[in-house]
Design a protein around this motif. Structure first.
Motif, mmCIF file in Angstrom:
data_model
loop_
_atom_site.group_PDB
_atom_site.id
_atom_site.type_symbol
_atom_site.label_atom_id
_atom_site.label_comp_id
_atom_site.label_asym_id
_atom_site.label_seq_id
_atom_site.Cartn_x
_atom_site.Cartn_y
_atom_site.Cartn_z
ATOM 1 N N PRO A 62 0.793 -1.230 0.000
ATOM 2 C CA PRO A 62 0.000 0.000 0.000
ATOM 3 C C PRO A 62 0.824 1.278 0.000
ATOM 4 O O PRO A 62 0.347 2.324 -0.460
ATOM 5 C CB PRO A 62 -0.836 -0.114 1.282
ATOM 6 N N GLY A 63 2.061 1.232 0.518
ATOM 7 C CA GLY A 63 2.886 2.429 0.551
ATOM 8 C C GLY A 63 3.782 2.611 -0.654
ATOM 9 O O GLY A 63 4.432 3.648 -0.799
ATOM 10 N N HIS A 64 3.848 1.617 -1.519
ATOM 11 C CA HIS A 64 4.689 1.674 -2.711
ATOM 12 C C HIS A 64 4.234 2.809 -3.627
ATOM 13 O O HIS A 64 3.043 3.119 -3.699
ATOM 14 C CB HIS A 64 4.609 0.330 -3.446
ATOM 15 N N TRP A 65 5.164 3.402 -4.351
ATOM 16 C CA TRP A 65 4.788 4.536 -5.197
ATOM 17 C C TRP A 65 3.767 4.129 -6.259
ATOM 18 O O TRP A 65 2.955 4.953 -6.691
ATOM 19 C CB TRP A 65 6.025 5.168 -5.853
ATOM 20 N N ASN A 66 3.746 2.839 -6.665
ATOM 21 C CA ASN A 66 2.834 2.379 -7.710
ATOM 22 C C ASN A 66 1.870 1.307 -7.177
ATOM 23 O O ASN A 66 1.582 0.324 -7.853
ATOM 24 C CB ASN A 66 3.623 1.831 -8.903
ATOM 25 N N TYR A 67 1.358 1.521 -5.968
ATOM 26 C CA TYR A 67 0.355 0.617 -5.398
ATOM 27 C C TYR A 67 -0.879 0.610 -6.298
ATOM 28 O O TYR A 67 -1.439 1.644 -6.619
ATOM 29 C CB TYR A 67 -0.029 1.084 -4.005
ATOM 30 N N TRP A 68 -1.338 -0.568 -6.666
ATOM 31 C CA TRP A 68 -2.292 -0.674 -7.752
ATOM 32 C C TRP A 68 -3.706 -0.213 -7.402
ATOM 33 O O TRP A 68 -4.465 0.210 -8.284
ATOM 34 C CB TRP A 68 -2.318 -2.102 -8.287
ATOM 35 N N ARG A 69 -4.086 -0.219 -6.122
ATOM 36 C CA ARG A 69 -5.452 0.187 -5.744
ATOM 37 C C ARG A 69 -5.533 1.604 -5.190
ATOM 38 O O ARG A 69 -6.599 2.039 -4.743
ATOM 39 C CB ARG A 69 -6.027 -0.775 -4.696
ATOM 40 N N ARG A 70 -4.435 2.352 -5.213
ATOM 41 C CA ARG A 70 -4.450 3.663 -4.543
ATOM 42 C C ARG A 70 -5.503 4.601 -5.137
ATOM 43 O O ARG A 70 -6.192 5.316 -4.393
ATOM 44 C CB ARG A 70 -3.063 4.313 -4.609
ATOM 45 N N GLU A 71 -5.644 4.627 -6.434
ATOM 46 C CA GLU A 71 -6.593 5.577 -7.017
ATOM 47 C C GLU A 71 -8.029 5.227 -6.635
ATOM 48 O O GLU A 71 -8.841 6.120 -6.362
ATOM 49 C CB GLU A 71 -6.439 5.645 -8.532
ATOM 50 N N VAL A 72 -8.344 3.950 -6.599
ATOM 51 C CA VAL A 72 -9.669 3.536 -6.146
ATOM 52 C C VAL A 72 -9.917 4.044 -4.726
ATOM 53 O O VAL A 72 -10.986 4.592 -4.412
ATOM 54 C CB VAL A 72 -9.809 1.999 -6.198
ATOM 55 N N GLU A 73 -8.938 3.866 -3.859
ATOM 56 C CA GLU A 73 -9.087 4.298 -2.471
ATOM 57 C C GLU A 73 -9.215 5.822 -2.374
ATOM 58 O O GLU A 73 -9.980 6.335 -1.543
ATOM 59 C CB GLU A 73 -7.892 3.823 -1.641
ATOM 60 N N ALA A 74 -8.478 6.541 -3.203
ATOM 61 C CA ALA A 74 -8.537 8.005 -3.162
ATOM 62 C C ALA A 74 -9.935 8.514 -3.511
ATOM 63 O O ALA A 74 -10.438 9.467 -2.899
ATOM 64 C CB ALA A 74 -7.503 8.599 -4.108
ATOM 65 N N TYR A 75 -10.573 7.867 -4.480
ATOM 66 C CA TYR A 75 -11.936 8.268 -4.837
ATOM 67 C C TYR A 75 -12.948 7.760 -3.819
ATOM 68 O O TYR A 75 -13.860 8.499 -3.411
ATOM 69 C CB TYR A 75 -12.283 7.763 -6.238
ATOM 70 N N ALA A 76 -12.820 6.503 -3.395
ATOM 71 C CA ALA A 76 -13.799 5.926 -2.466
ATOM 72 C C ALA A 76 -13.813 6.664 -1.133
ATOM 73 O O ALA A 76 -14.864 6.801 -0.503
ATOM 74 C CB ALA A 76 -13.497 4.446 -2.249
ATOM 75 N N SER A 77 -12.665 7.154 -0.700
ATOM 76 C CA SER A 77 -12.567 7.858 0.578
ATOM 77 C C SER A 77 -13.029 9.304 0.505
ATOM 78 O O SER A 77 -13.225 9.948 1.537
ATOM 79 C CB SER A 77 -11.107 7.837 1.062
#
Length: 349
Positions: A62-77
């Motif tokens: 989750p902390g990696h610069w290219n974590y694959w679900r980060r954008e989903v989490e940014a919108y969902a949150s």
């Protein structure tokens, strides 16, 4: 790029492939289409395992610069919508988790002038919103006020600038005196770029002393739409803590690196972005620190670019957005690289 999967966009529904970085293992495709009768953008996100270059590989960390679900989490949150007042992400419509492990992120289409049709005034306005947003998040994760009972999300990029910059694949030795380089770039520029590359770890480490804030990490014209209601900022896949100045520096440099905006505007854009960013910060960071931060983070973000270009001379350029040939890229990027060297010299003096 083929059409999206038929379970997402049935045959007969229009689907236009949008320009994006096809090397990135996270991105399985981006299309302009429709959902429930309204214009929408579909972004297909893929877990680790897609073929491609290792430096663009997706990560489960989750902390990696290219974590694959980060954008989903940014919108969902709701973070993408609220992080920077006046500079929101597009409205999220739905998230579909698919049986093959991919995730379909549906966003309302932001309609207006594309970012590459920007004016210097447009970019100054974006920088002002960035500054105001960065002022809100000053202090770093330990000081941020999340909703009661919640903690700083683990999916924010842990150290995006360092991790991204130092992961760029520059094989040695760098041919600083390659005939093409000698013809395109004067000795002083090549010497400055070489010194910057040799001091790359020092340059990146110096950014650690800058004030921390919440950075988008990819603010440039391809991720901007100028709508009737104001600018919209796309692609929240890299959001996380970072040094003040980084987003503003990237907005200046990356506006011109791919030949999408006339490089003759470089000096004007550099000034209006700095002025707008400082105004947005409203004195929360002293002026001298802001100037140094923009220069230093810009140098750190692109410390690898010239060496990588030189190691690729005579072969594929490796460019996704830039459609110029090798000679045009070398010439077109010269003013931006000269600014980069000047920024580094002033910030490290």
């Amino acid at each position: 790029m083929p059409r999206p999967p038929v379970d997402l966009v049935p045959a007969g529904v229009p689907a236009e492939t949008l320009t994006h970085n096809t090397l990135n293992g996270v991105t399985g495709g981006i299309w302009r289409t429709r959902r429930d009768g309204r214009p929408a953008v579909l972004k297909l996100l893929a877990p680790p395992g897609r073929p491609g270059p290792i430096h663009w590989a997706a990560s489960e960390d989750p902390g990696h610069w290219n974590y694959w679900r980060r954008e989903v989490e940014a919108y969902a949150s709701g973070l993408a919508a609220t992080a920077y007042a006046g500079l929101p992400g597009p409205e999220p419509l739905a998230v579909d988790d698919r049986p093959d492990g991919t995730v379909a992120l549906w966003l309302a289409e932001a309609t207006g002038r594309p970012g590459i049709a920007c004016t210097p005034a447009d970019l100054g306005d974006v920088a002002h919103h960035l500054g105001a947003g960065h002022a809100r998040w000053l202090g770093g994760p330990s000081t941020w006020n999340w909703p009661a009972g919640s903690r700083t999300p683990e999916w924010l990029a842990r150290d995006w600038l360092r991790d991204y910059t130092l992961s760029r694949p520059v094989p040695g030795p760098v041919p600083w005196d390659h005939p093409v380089a000698v013809a395109a770039w004067p000795h002083s520029l090549r010497a400055g770029l070489r010194e910057l590359w040799e001091r790359r770890h020092e340059v990146v480490a110096a950014t650690d002393a800058l004030p921390r804030t919440l950075c988008h990490h990819d603010c440039w014209p391809m991720n901007l739409v100028f709508t009737a209601a104001g600018p919209v900022l796309l692609d929240w896949s890299g959001v996380g803590p970072g040094p003040v100045g980084e987003d503003a520096a990237n907005l200046v440099l990356d506006t011109f690196l791919d030949g999408l905006v006339d490089v003759a505007l470089l000096d004007e854009v550099a000034q209006v972005v700095l002025d707008g960013y400082r105004a947005g910060l409203r004195g929360s960071v002293d002026a001298a620190t802001v100037v140094r931060a923009v220069r230093l983070t810009g140098a750190a973000k692109y410390v690898w670019l010239a060496p990588l270009m030189l190691t690729r001379l005579g072969g594929p350029t490796g460019q996704t957005y830039d459609r110029r040939d090798e000679a045009e890229i070398m010439a077109g990027r010269r003013p931006v690289l000269e600014l980069l060297v000047d920024w580094a010299a002033e910030a490290l003096a």
